[in-house]
Scaffold this motif. Structure first.
Motif, PDB file in Angstrom:
ATOM      1  N   ARG B 203       0.823  -1.204   0.000  1.00  0.00           N
ATOM      2  CA  ARG B 203       0.000   0.000   0.000  1.00  0.00           C
ATOM      3  C   ARG B 203       0.862   1.261   0.000  1.00  0.00           C
ATOM      4  N   VAL B 204       1.952   1.204   0.767  1.00  0.00           N
ATOM      5  CA  VAL B 204       2.847   2.346   0.887  1.00  0.00           C
ATOM      6  C   VAL B 204       3.799   2.417  -0.301  1.00  0.00           C
ATOM      7  N   VAL B 205       4.132   1.239  -0.839  1.00  0.00           N
ATOM      8  CA  VAL B 205       5.192   1.148  -1.842  1.00  0.00           C
ATOM      9  C   VAL B 205       4.684   1.482  -3.249  1.00  0.00           C
ATOM     10  N   ILE B 206       3.420   1.176  -3.541  1.00  0.00           N
ATOM     11  CA  ILE B 206       2.944   1.307  -4.920  1.00  0.00           C
ATOM     12  C   ILE B 206       2.989   2.748  -5.457  1.00  0.00           C
ATOM     13  N   PRO B 207       2.523   3.769  -4.721  1.00  0.00           N
ATOM     14  CA  PRO B 207       2.580   5.114  -5.312  1.00  0.00           C
ATOM     15  C   PRO B 207       3.994   5.550  -5.712  1.00  0.00           C
ATOM     16  N   PRO B 208       5.012   5.429  -4.831  1.00  0.00           N
ATOM     17  CA  PRO B 208       6.346   5.805  -5.294  1.00  0.00           C
ATOM     18  C   PRO B 208       6.879   4.906  -6.411  1.00  0.00           C
ATOM     19  N   LEU B 209       6.509   3.607  -6.394  1.00  0.00           N
ATOM     20  CA  LEU B 209       6.977   2.727  -7.468  1.00  0.00           C
ATOM     21  C   LEU B 209       6.328   3.082  -8.798  1.00  0.00           C
ATOM     22  N   GLY B 210       5.051   3.489  -8.768  1.00  0.00           N
ATOM     23  CA  GLY B 210       4.378   3.945  -9.983  1.00  0.00           C
ATOM     24  C   GLY B 210       5.120   5.143 -10.548  1.00  0.00           C
ATOM     25  N   ASN B 211       5.486   6.034  -9.648  1.00  0.00           N
ATOM     26  CA  ASN B 211       6.284   7.199  -9.998  1.00  0.00           C
ATOM     27  C   ASN B 211       7.581   6.777 -10.683  1.00  0.00           C
ATOM     28  N   GLU B 212       8.266   5.798 -10.085  1.00  0.00           N
ATOM     29  CA  GLU B 212       9.556   5.365 -10.615  1.00  0.00           C
ATOM     30  C   GLU B 212       9.387   4.653 -11.960  1.00  0.00           C
ATOM     31  N   PHE B 213       8.253   3.945 -12.107  1.00  0.00           N
ATOM     32  CA  PHE B 213       8.016   3.260 -13.376  1.00  0.00           C
ATOM     33  C   PHE B 213       7.848   4.283 -14.501  1.00  0.00           C
ATOM     34  N   ILE B 214       7.095   5.347 -14.207  1.00  0.00           N
ATOM     35  CA  ILE B 214       6.934   6.415 -15.198  1.00  0.00           C
ATOM     36  C   ILE B 214       8.299   7.022 -15.519  1.00  0.00           C
ATOM     37  N   GLY B 215       9.109   7.190 -14.486  1.00  0.00           N
ATOM     38  CA  GLY B 215      10.464   7.689 -14.714  1.00  0.00           C
ATOM     39  C   GLY B 215      11.264   6.743 -15.596  1.00  0.00           C
ATOM     40  N   MET B 216      11.081   5.431 -15.356  1.00  0.00           N
ATOM     41  CA  MET B 216      11.831   4.433 -16.120  1.00  0.00           C
ATOM     42  C   MET B 216      11.482   4.476 -17.608  1.00  0.00           C
ATOM     43  N   VAL B 217      10.177   4.687 -17.923  1.00  0.00           N
ATOM     44  CA  VAL B 217       9.774   4.745 -19.330  1.00  0.00           C
ATOM     45  C   VAL B 217      10.595   5.810 -20.055  1.00  0.00           C
ATOM     46  N   LYS B 218      10.805   6.921 -19.362  1.00  0.00           N
ATOM     47  CA  LYS B 218      11.544   8.016 -20.000  1.00  0.00           C
ATOM     48  C   LYS B 218      13.051   7.821 -19.898  1.00  0.00           C
ATOM     49  N   LEU B 219      13.479   7.130 -18.813  1.00  0.00           N
ATOM     50  CA  LEU B 219      14.911   6.892 -18.626  1.00  0.00           C
ATOM     51  C   LEU B 219      15.470   5.992 -19.730  1.00  0.00           C
ATOM     52  N   THR B 220      14.609   5.129 -20.305  1.00  0.00           N
ATOM     53  CA  THR B 220      15.098   4.249 -21.378  1.00  0.00           C
ATOM     54  C   THR B 220      15.665   5.066 -22.533  1.00  0.00           C
ATOM     55  N   GLU B 271      -3.428  -0.148  -6.621  1.00  0.00           N
ATOM     56  CA  GLU B 271      -3.605   0.405  -5.277  1.00  0.00           C
ATOM     57  C   GLU B 271      -4.879  -0.129  -4.650  1.00  0.00           C
ATOM     58  N   ARG B 272      -5.943  -0.219  -5.464  1.00  0.00           N
ATOM     59  CA  ARG B 272      -7.210  -0.713  -4.927  1.00  0.00           C
ATOM     60  C   ARG B 272      -7.076  -2.174  -4.506  1.00  0.00           C
ATOM     61  N   ARG B 273      -6.350  -2.939  -5.340  1.00  0.00           N
ATOM     62  CA  ARG B 273      -6.148  -4.362  -5.056  1.00  0.00           C
ATOM     63  C   ARG B 273      -5.471  -4.554  -3.689  1.00  0.00           C
ATOM     64  N   PHE B 274      -4.532  -3.673  -3.353  1.00  0.00           N
ATOM     65  CA  PHE B 274      -3.757  -3.888  -2.128  1.00  0.00           C
ATOM     66  C   PHE B 274      -4.283  -3.096  -0.934  1.00  0.00           C
ATOM     67  N   SER B 275      -5.441  -2.432  -1.104  1.00  0.00           N
ATOM     68  CA  SER B 275      -5.993  -1.726   0.050  1.00  0.00           C
ATOM     69  C   SER B 275      -7.027  -2.585   0.764  1.00  0.00           C
ATOM     70  N   ARG B 276      -7.108  -3.881   0.390  1.00  0.00           N
ATOM     71  CA  ARG B 276      -8.056  -4.778   1.063  1.00  0.00           C
ATOM     72  C   ARG B 276      -7.844  -4.760   2.578  1.00  0.00           C
ATOM     73  N   GLY B 277      -8.927  -4.660   3.310  1.00  0.00           N
ATOM     74  CA  GLY B 277      -8.829  -4.760   4.759  1.00  0.00           C
ATOM     75  C   GLY B 277      -8.476  -3.459   5.433  1.00  0.00           C
ATOM     76  N   SER B 278      -8.011  -2.455   4.653  1.00  0.00           N
ATOM     77  CA  SER B 278      -7.721  -1.169   5.285  1.00  0.00           C
ATOM     78  C   SER B 278      -9.031  -0.407   5.427  1.00  0.00           C
ATOM     79  N   ALA B 279      -9.021   0.607   6.289  1.00  0.00           N
ATOM     80  CA  ALA B 279     -10.250   1.322   6.589  1.00  0.00           C
ATOM     81  C   ALA B 279     -10.851   1.933   5.326  1.00  0.00           C
ATOM     82  N   GLY B 280      -9.995   2.310   4.358  1.00  0.00           N
ATOM     83  CA  GLY B 280     -10.465   2.999   3.156  1.00  0.00           C
ATOM     84  C   GLY B 280     -11.227   2.115   2.198  1.00  0.00           C
TER      85      GLY B 280
END
Lengths: 254, 282
Positions: B203-220, B271-280
């Protein structure tokens, strides 16, 4: 008869703070022992030593005839591997003050996690047993609920079922009702009462003197890392011999 | 009404609520529209041959470059995440040797520019003419270290160094009680990480990793310096021949924007997939 749990001269310090000073305690199979005392008296540290969540600085812990954490050979103690310590912990169930249910798993998933992942039990069999345990703690209809959807008392009852699913010889309770709203304490104590009546060996760190009086075979009073007094509930709670025990009990009842 | 304590206060129950006018917002919208219009006009009257953009946007060279970009970004990110997870677990272990290795890895690959690392991998043959393992066999480095393989190694190893910190943050975000509860049911550290800690850390890792993936597309695109034919390299190859520099850069830009636009909703699904069980969410 050999006690199920033997704690022999345990010492533990956290920095300058001495949590346990030469503490020894035996618990017989089927016995219910309640440990009482002020916060910082070492009672939770003592409990956590039993299933090796805390490693004592010195002293020996025996559970069911097995030395916890070490193998003794030719006058030396050899530290056990992580996998062997994990195996030793299976025999001991633990219930935490703050429940510590796994929030990403349903109530059923929380209970089957250990049997399926650790004991390699077939999933169908583990689920059938988990449903029976949920029924035993009065939550048969909550199998598919996530912890966030349950009240504190319900979460703690699921946590008890999770610990029981490992078929432990011994159950440890670390202030199991301290984080609960007052009206939810009763339902958790009722489950623990039933468990005690079924013959389970239990070590309970608690502030619930009423529960201790009613259920405990023996009450242990700790203060500043030392066992001050131990005896039947009537002896320790109603007619304490030591001044510190008297002071504590009158402060709690006040 | 009995509930009103002071009957001498004015009764407001039949008044209509008037929404505040946001004059500043309207002014900002006007300025932005004006700027956009002049920008659009500049591009319209500028020396851009838009039919060239249309002609090359689906050119086979561009499309194969696009495919290389996407495949490289996915492969490098996947390998980078694996390296990052391993490095994070090593860093969080109680073994000082593993901790040191993880620290050294992050220090080395975060401390040097990625373009330099790509050039190093690509030119590895200069220092090691042959590579291999004793007893298994040796090959000539130039045969193995193709632009694609050098780009994959360079991008993935660099990404792993950054991802390890993201994963470590995710592990630290999980309550200590979760580790203890996992231990109490007889789990070893690695099983507890896999079954209990990582699903919650996601849950915590996906937003920054999404960010890094977008960066990777351009880093290529940096891999074009070692002759890897990703989309920017393809666009450059075409404009070296036909001199339509801006048109082909626009073609590449449009494809980059499209790929990144597809990634954002994918991240939200994860993000939705991994928010199972959280209050949100469930």
């Amino acid at each position: 008869m050999r006690p199920l749990v033997s704690l022999v001269r345990l010492n533990k310090s956290f920095g300058d703070f001495r949590a346990l000073r030469d503490v020894s305690l035996d618990v017989a199979a089927g016995e219910v022992v309640c440990i009482i005392g002020a916060s910082g008296s070492g009672k939770t540290t003592l409990l956590r030593c039993v299933n090796q969540l805390v490693e004592p600085d010195s002293g020996a812990i025996w559970v069911d005839g097995e030395l916890a954490g070490y193998r003794a050979a030719q006058g030396r103690l050899h530290r056990l591997s992580e996998a062997e310590i994990a195996r030793q912990r299976r025999a001991t169930g633990m219930v935490f003050q703050r429940f510590n249910l796994f929030p990403h798993l349903t109530a059923l998933g929380n209970i089957t996690e250990g049997p399926v992942q650790v004991l390699r039990q077939p999933r169908a069999e583990a689920e059938a047993e988990a449903r029976a345990l949920l029924a035993r703690v009065g939550l048969a209809e909550k199998a598919e609920s996530y912890p966030a959807q349950l009240s504190g008392g319900q979460q703690q009852r699921v946590a008890i079922a999770r610990a029981l699913a490992m078929k432990p010889r011994l159950m440890l309770f670390d202030e199991p009702t301290s984080a609960l709203d007052p009206e939810l304490v009763g339902e958790v104590l009722a489950v623990m009462r039933e468990l005690a009546a079924s013959g389970m060996t239990m070590i309970v760190v608690t502030h619930e003197l009423g529960f201790a009086r009613e259920v405990a075979d023996r009450v242990v009073f700790m203060d500043h890392g030392v066992i001050i007094e131990t005896g039947t509930p009537a002896e320790v709670l109603s007619a304490p011999r030591e001044a510190r025990t008297q002071a504590f009990i009158s402060a709690v009842l006040a | 009404m009995a509930a009103v304590p002071h009957s001498d206060l004015p009764d407001l129950s039949d008044h209509v609520v008037v929404r505040r006018m946001h004059w500043g917002r309207w002014a900002a919208v006007a300025v932005i529209l004006l700027l956009l219009a002049s920008l659009a006009r500049a591009f319209a009257v500028g020396q851009i041959e838009w039919q060239v953009v249309g002609q090359f946007i689906t050119a086979p060279t561009i499309l194969s470059g696009l495919l290389n970009t996407v495949v490289m970004a996915v492969a490098a990110m996947a390998l980078g995440i694996m390296l990052g997870v391993v490095a994070a677990v090593m860093r969080m272990s109680s073994n000082p040797v593993l901790q040191g290795v993880a620290l050294g890895y992050a220090w080395l690959f975060r401390g040097t520019p990625i373009i330099l690392q790509l050039l190093l991998w690509f030119n590895l043959a200069l220092i090691f003419p042959t590579i291999g393992l004793p007893g298994i066999g040796w090959v000539r480095t130039v045969d193995v270290m193709t632009p694609a393989f050098a780009a994959l190694l360079g991008l993935a190893i660099n990404q792993g160094a950054y991802t390890s910190e993201v994963v470590r943050a995710g592990m630290l975000s999980v309550d200590v009680g979760q580790y203890e509860a996992a231990k109490a049911i007889g789990m070893t550290r690695l099983r507890a990480l896999r079954r209990i800690v990582f699903p919650q850390a996601m849950r915590v890792v996906i937003p920054p990793l999404g960010n890094e993936f977008i960066g990777m597309v351009k880093l290529t695109s940096l891999a074009s310096v070692i002759q890897f034919t990703e989309i920017l390299h393809s666009a450059q190859n075409i404009y070296y021949a036909n001199a339509h520099v801006i048109e082909l850069l626009i073609v590449a830009a449009l494809w980059y924007l499209l790929v990144v636009s597809i990634l954002t909703p994918l991240q939200m699904l994860l993000e939705r997939r991994f928010s199972r069980g959280s209050a949100g969410g469930r």
